[in-house]
Write an enzyme that holds these catalytic residues in place. Structure first.
Site, PDB file in Angstrom:
ATOM      1  N   THR A 348       0.825  -1.212   0.000  1.00  0.00           N
ATOM      2  CA  THR A 348       0.000   0.000   0.000  1.00  0.00           C
ATOM      3  C   THR A 348       0.857   1.259   0.000  1.00  0.00           C
ATOM      4  OG1 THR A 348      -0.102   0.134   2.401  1.00  0.00           O
ATOM      5  CG2 THR A 348      -1.802  -1.196   1.322  1.00  0.00           C
ATOM      6  N   CYS A 349       0.223   2.391  -0.325  1.00  0.00           N
ATOM      7  CA  CYS A 349       0.928   3.672  -0.387  1.00  0.00           C
ATOM      8  C   CYS A 349       0.964   4.330   0.979  1.00  0.00           C
ATOM      9  CB  CYS A 349       0.259   4.587  -1.394  1.00  0.00           C
ATOM     10  SG  CYS A 349       0.530   4.017  -3.049  1.00  0.00           S
ATOM     11  N   ASP A 350       1.526   3.635   1.936  1.00  0.00           N
ATOM     12  CA  ASP A 350       1.578   4.144   3.294  1.00  0.00           C
ATOM     13  C   ASP A 350       2.915   3.689   3.888  1.00  0.00           C
ATOM     14  OD1 ASP A 350       1.286   4.727   5.944  1.00  0.00           O
ATOM     15  OD2 ASP A 350      -0.651   3.732   6.188  1.00  0.00           O
TER      16      ASP A 350
END
Ligand SMILES: *Cc1c(COP(=O)(O)O)cnc(C)c1O
Length: 399
Positions: A348-350
């Site tokens: 994920t983009c985290d």
């Protein structure tokens, strides 16, 4: 309250159940062969749940604690085939909500083998328990006793006390359990409200590596049994909860269920009448070793002076236990070679979705496999279904 008697020194001779390094290596080959076979048919991420391991853990438990009836805590892994396997083994079940109760009943569990072990229950859920005939439940406060007596007259209650969670990875006495000196007044109150106070329950915290927690909790419980007997309200059930630890790392030492069980068994014999019934609520111990998570590398880069590998599963999915369960995992690869300290991250983009900054693994390439053993508990159970368009691993239940 008196403190627990001192523990006799541990017998340092390895028990037959302790794996030798040799057996461990063979086991690892078996796991890798299974992973290769599964990957011919399925895409990753993949959660392989092995029935043989569920049964093995169940048998270990029964062998070491023959007089303690396990009620599998389904929150650790509520997969229907896991539940069915334990129904076949004739275990009971620990449920925390009406929905969990309906699930185990729909799969064939008997209502008298279910404990509603959430000390805080909604009125609707208590009514559901009454309608389903699930009459055994835990409670740790007066308000709840009133609620139960209103919606389920005659329910069987186990009063949950607060006990030491020393050295447990997850502390469960922060939120649950009353002070033990409240036990007798609560037993009296339950009786006055026409409930059946049948026993005492406790939970020493999850992944409890310290057998002292159990021994001390049993000591406190035995005192309450004596007081209740003297007060004319004899109790008959002790629920020793869950918390039984498993090995997450191959080289981890100091975790030995069989050794803990010997001491628990001794303490039970020492402190309680033969007629007292014992139950437990193992979650992790029953299902953790059954799970193998297989992921693949989607991309790699070099940053902060180390290799970063991005996997197709992360903390929002099957590694959710890293957050909720405070769990650490051993990352393994099918590829062999010199190992380097590397970073592993989820898809994920985290930035929070980082699994390790110091995994000891060989240099890997896109599509290489990274797998984790002993990840059957508190993993898929708490995975988010769709964050950022990424889904939890497909679950394959196998022999
Ligand atoms: C979570 C929980 C369990 C299971 O705990 P494990 O540490 O996985 O064995 C048992 N009982 C209760 C009440 C729980 O909340």
């Amino acid at each position: 309250m008196p403190i627990a008697p001192t523990v006799p020194p541990l017998n340092e001779k390895p028990l037959p159940s302790e794996k030798t390094a040799h057996r461990r290596a063979r086991d690892s080959n078996g796991v890798e062969a299974l992973i290769r076979e599964m990957m011919k048919k399925h895409r990753t991420p993949l959660m392989i749940l092995r029935k043989s391991q569920l049964i093995k853990q169940y048998r270990r438990f029964r062998r070491s604690l023959p007089q303690v009836m396990p009620f599998y805590a389904i929150k650790a892994n509520p997969h229907p085939k896991v539940i069915k396997t334990f129904i076949q083994q004739k275990t009971g079940f620990d449920v925390a909500s009406a929905e969990e109760m309906r699930l185990v009943l729909s799969l064939g569990a008997k209502p008298d083998k279910i404990i509603f072990a959430n000390t805080i229950k909604s009125a609707e859920d208590i009514i559901a328990a009454r309608k389903c005939g699930v009459r055994m439940m835990t409670c740790d406060n007066e308000s709840e006793l009133y609620k139960i007596s209103e919606h389920y007259p005659g329910a069987h209650v186990l009063l949950r006390i607060k006990v030491e969670n020393h050295l447990s990875v997850v502390n469960l006495s922060l939120k649950f359990g009353m002070d033990s000196d409240m036990a007798l007044p609560m037993i009296r109150k339950a009786k006055a409200l026409k409930l059946h106070p049948v026993g005492i329950s406790f939970h020493v915290g999850s992944q409890s590596k310290n057998v002292e927690n159990y021994l001390q909790a049993l000591e406190i419980t035995s005192q309450i049994f004596i007081e209740a007997q003297a007060a004319g309200i004899p109790l008959s059930i002790v629920d020793i909860g869950g918390g039984f630890p498993i090995q997450h790392f191959d080289s981890e030492i100091g975790i030995n269920f069989e050794r803990m069980a010997v001491q628990i068994q001794k303490q039970i014999k020492l402190l309680f009448d033969k007629k007292v019934k014992f139950i437990a609520e193992p979650g992790r111990f029953f299902v953790g070793p059954a799970g193998i998570l297989v992921t693949q590398i989607v991309g790699r880069t070099f940053r902060n002076n180390k290799n970063y590998y991005y996997l197709n599963d992360g903390v929002y999915q099957d590694f959710s236990g890293m957050i909720f369960d405070h769990c650490k995992y051993e990352f393994k690869t099918l590829r062999r070679g010199q190992k380097f300290s590397s970073a592993l991250a989820g898809p994920t983009c985290d930035s929070f979705d980082t699994l390790s900054l110091d995994a000891e693994i060989p240099e890997l390439y896109v599509n290489d496999v990274v797998y984790v053993k002993n990840i059957g508990a508190y993993s898929s159970a708490s995975a988010v279904s769709n964050f950022n368009g990424f889904h939890p691993a497909k679950i394959i239940f196998t022999a």
